[in-house]
Design a protein around this motif. Structure first.
Motif, PDB file in Angstrom:
ATOM      1  N   CYS A  66       0.698  -1.127   0.194  1.00 26.02           N
ATOM      2  CA  CYS A  66       0.157   0.137  -0.160  1.00 26.02           C
ATOM      3  C   CYS A  66       0.859   1.286   0.005  1.00 26.02           C
ATOM      4  N   ILE A  67       1.936   1.230   0.742  1.00 24.72           N
ATOM      5  CA  ILE A  67       2.952   2.294   0.784  1.00 24.72           C
ATOM      6  C   ILE A  67       3.460   2.519  -0.702  1.00 24.72           C
ATOM      7  N   MET A  68       3.753   1.614  -1.392  1.00 25.76           N
ATOM      8  CA  MET A  68       4.511   1.579  -2.808  1.00 25.76           C
ATOM      9  C   MET A  68       3.214   2.176  -3.579  1.00 25.76           C
ATOM     10  N   ALA A  69       2.021   1.799  -3.478  1.00 27.40           N
ATOM     11  CA  ALA A  69       0.960   2.310  -4.284  1.00 27.40           C
ATOM     12  C   ALA A  69       0.740   3.749  -3.935  1.00 27.40           C
ATOM     13  N   ARG A  70       0.862   4.206  -2.600  1.00 27.94           N
ATOM     14  CA  ARG A  70       0.769   5.515  -2.503  1.00 27.94           C
ATOM     15  C   ARG A  70       2.101   6.425  -3.221  1.00 27.94           C
ATOM     16  N   GLY A  71       3.057   5.885  -3.276  1.00 29.73           N
ATOM     17  CA  GLY A  71       4.343   6.422  -3.864  1.00 29.73           C
ATOM     18  C   GLY A  71       4.269   6.482  -5.351  1.00 29.73           C
ATOM     19  N   SER A  72       3.530   5.414  -5.912  1.00 32.89           N
ATOM     20  CA  SER A  72       3.126   5.233  -7.510  1.00 32.89           C
ATOM     21  C   SER A  72       2.057   6.569  -7.879  1.00 32.89           C
ATOM     22  N   LEU A  73       1.121   6.697  -6.939  1.00 28.77           N
ATOM     23  CA  LEU A  73      -0.093   7.758  -6.998  1.00 28.77           C
ATOM     24  C   LEU A  73       0.719   9.167  -7.014  1.00 28.77           C
ATOM     25  N   THR A  74       1.639   9.460  -6.124  1.00 33.51           N
ATOM     26  CA  THR A  74       2.373  10.611  -5.942  1.00 33.51           C
ATOM     27  C   THR A  74       3.284  10.760  -7.141  1.00 33.51           C
ATOM     28  N   PHE A  97      -7.551  16.952 -12.004  1.00 33.42           N
ATOM     29  CA  PHE A  97      -7.118  15.553 -11.471  1.00 33.42           C
ATOM     30  C   PHE A  97      -6.925  15.636  -9.987  1.00 33.42           C
ATOM     31  N   GLN A  98      -6.615  16.684  -9.621  1.00 30.78           N
ATOM     32  CA  GLN A  98      -6.574  16.973  -8.175  1.00 30.78           C
ATOM     33  C   GLN A  98      -7.567  16.264  -7.259  1.00 30.78           C
ATOM     34  N   PRO A  99      -8.885  16.388  -7.344  1.00 29.37           N
ATOM     35  CA  PRO A  99      -9.778  15.552  -6.500  1.00 29.37           C
ATOM     36  C   PRO A  99      -9.484  14.054  -6.711  1.00 29.37           C
ATOM     37  N   GLU A 100      -9.395  13.549  -7.843  1.00 35.66           N
ATOM     38  CA  GLU A 100      -9.188  12.120  -7.898  1.00 35.66           C
ATOM     39  C   GLU A 100      -7.778  11.691  -7.220  1.00 35.66           C
ATOM     40  N   TYR A 101      -6.807  12.538  -7.412  1.00 33.75           N
ATOM     41  CA  TYR A 101      -5.649  11.953  -6.423  1.00 33.75           C
ATOM     42  C   TYR A 101      -5.905  12.324  -5.182  1.00 33.75           C
ATOM     43  N   GLU A 102      -6.605  13.316  -4.537  1.00 30.76           N
ATOM     44  CA  GLU A 102      -6.684  13.412  -2.949  1.00 30.76           C
ATOM     45  C   GLU A 102      -7.664  12.367  -2.538  1.00 30.76           C
ATOM     46  N   SER A 103      -8.720  12.082  -3.308  1.00 34.10           N
ATOM     47  CA  SER A 103      -9.571  10.883  -3.041  1.00 34.10           C
ATOM     48  C   SER A 103      -8.540   9.578  -2.653  1.00 34.10           C
ATOM     49  N   CYS A 104      -7.957   9.253  -3.963  1.00 38.73           N
ATOM     50  CA  CYS A 104      -7.193   7.951  -3.864  1.00 38.73           C
ATOM     51  C   CYS A 104      -6.309   8.150  -2.626  1.00 38.73           C
ATOM     52  N   LEU A 105      -5.677   9.076  -2.541  1.00 41.47           N
ATOM     53  CA  LEU A 105      -4.472   9.236  -1.360  1.00 41.47           C
ATOM     54  C   LEU A 105      -5.328   8.957   0.182  1.00 41.47           C
ATOM     55  N   LYS A 106      -6.657   9.529   0.225  1.00 41.51           N
ATOM     56  CA  LYS A 106      -7.110   9.331   1.500  1.00 41.51           C
ATOM     57  C   LYS A 106      -7.365   7.878   1.767  1.00 41.51           C
ATOM     58  N   LEU A 107      -7.997   7.318   0.504  1.00 42.62           N
ATOM     59  CA  LEU A 107      -8.388   5.911   0.610  1.00 42.62           C
ATOM     60  C   LEU A 107      -7.284   4.966   0.876  1.00 42.62           C
ATOM     61  N   ILE A 108      -6.128   5.423   0.310  1.00 43.05           N
ATOM     62  CA  ILE A 108      -4.996   4.412   0.321  1.00 43.05           C
ATOM     63  C   ILE A 108      -4.426   4.658   1.969  1.00 43.05           C
ATOM     64  N   ASN A 109      -4.474   5.793   2.558  1.00 42.16           N
ATOM     65  CA  ASN A 109      -4.089   6.219   3.846  1.00 42.16           C
ATOM     66  C   ASN A 109      -4.997   5.535   4.818  1.00 42.16           C
ATOM     67  N   GLY A 110      -6.306   5.485   4.513  1.00 46.22           N
ATOM     68  CA  GLY A 110      -7.423   4.897   5.469  1.00 46.22           C
ATOM     69  C   GLY A 110      -7.273   3.341   5.504  1.00 46.22           C
ATOM     70  N   TYR A 111      -6.674   2.761   4.540  1.00 45.00           N
ATOM     71  CA  TYR A 111      -6.745   1.360   4.233  1.00 45.00           C
ATOM     72  C   TYR A 111      -5.219   0.909   5.167  1.00 45.00           C
ATOM     73  N   ILE A 112      -4.415   1.666   4.770  1.00 45.25           N
ATOM     74  CA  ILE A 112      -3.294   1.407   5.824  1.00 45.25           C
ATOM     75  C   ILE A 112      -3.361   1.699   7.332  1.00 45.25           C
ATOM     76  N   GLN A 113      -4.116   2.343   7.709  1.00 43.49           N
ATOM     77  CA  GLN A 113      -4.770   2.409   9.142  1.00 43.49           C
ATOM     78  C   GLN A 113      -5.351   1.400   9.448  1.00 43.49           C
ATOM     79  N   TYR A 114      -6.338   1.113   8.539  1.00 48.35           N
ATOM     80  CA  TYR A 114      -7.259  -0.254   9.083  1.00 48.35           C
ATOM     81  C   TYR A 114      -6.367  -1.297   9.004  1.00 48.35           C
ATOM     82  N   LEU A 115      -5.475  -1.798   8.118  1.00 45.10           N
ATOM     83  CA  LEU A 115      -4.384  -2.939   8.277  1.00 45.10           C
ATOM     84  C   LEU A 115      -3.706  -2.742   9.225  1.00 45.10           C
ATOM     85  N   LYS A 116      -3.165  -1.608   9.823  1.00 44.07           N
ATOM     86  CA  LYS A 116      -2.213  -1.739  11.019  1.00 44.07           C
ATOM     87  C   LYS A 116      -3.032  -1.975  12.162  1.00 44.07           C
TER      88      LYS A 116
END
Length: 122
Positions: A66-74, A97-116
């Motif tokens: 997920c962290i690598m996915a976040r890096g690829s998004l950025t 593109f910015q809202p799509e980026y921000e939405s994906c970033l929030k979802l990835i960060n939320g998923y990382i927190q869930y997994l943690k």
């Protein structure tokens, strides 16, 4: 969760991949093996990493992907900024593109927190 295709994070990454693919079709031919290839690869890598992480046995492995996915998004956003700087896209395209980026970033960060949290409750 039965399949990675059910993840909201993956669904958003799929949307971004399609947006980038459509956008890259309009890039100049001289960028085919440079910026075009790079931005397509980074946008595909978002979902690829989410899928691969989902298929891993341990939460920590999934978090790492997920962290690598976040890096690829950025990285994808950075490629769009390069396209703007090279006058390949407009400021409006980047801003759309910015809202799509921000939405994906929030979802990835939320998923990382869930997994943690799941990892801690093992």
């Amino acid at each position: 969760m039965a399949s990675f295709t059910e993840l909201e994070t993956w669904k958003q990454s799929r949307k971004i991949r399609k947006l980038i693919s459509d956008l890259a079709r309009g890039f100049p031919a001289n960028e085919k093996f440079r910026l075009t290839d790079q931005i397509i690869r980074s946008s595909r890598s978002i979902g690829n990493n989410l899928a691969e992480g989902h298929g891993r046995f341990h939460y920590q492995d999934n978090i790492r992907f997920c962290i690598m996915a976040r890096g690829s998004l950025t990285e994808t956003l950075d490629h769009l900024i390069i396209a703007l700087d090279e006058n390949i896209i407009t400021e409006e395209v980047l801003q759309s593109f910015q809202p799509e980026y921000e939405s994906c970033l929030k979802l990835i960060n939320g998923y990382i927190q869930y997994l943690k949290s799941k990892k801690l409750s093992e």
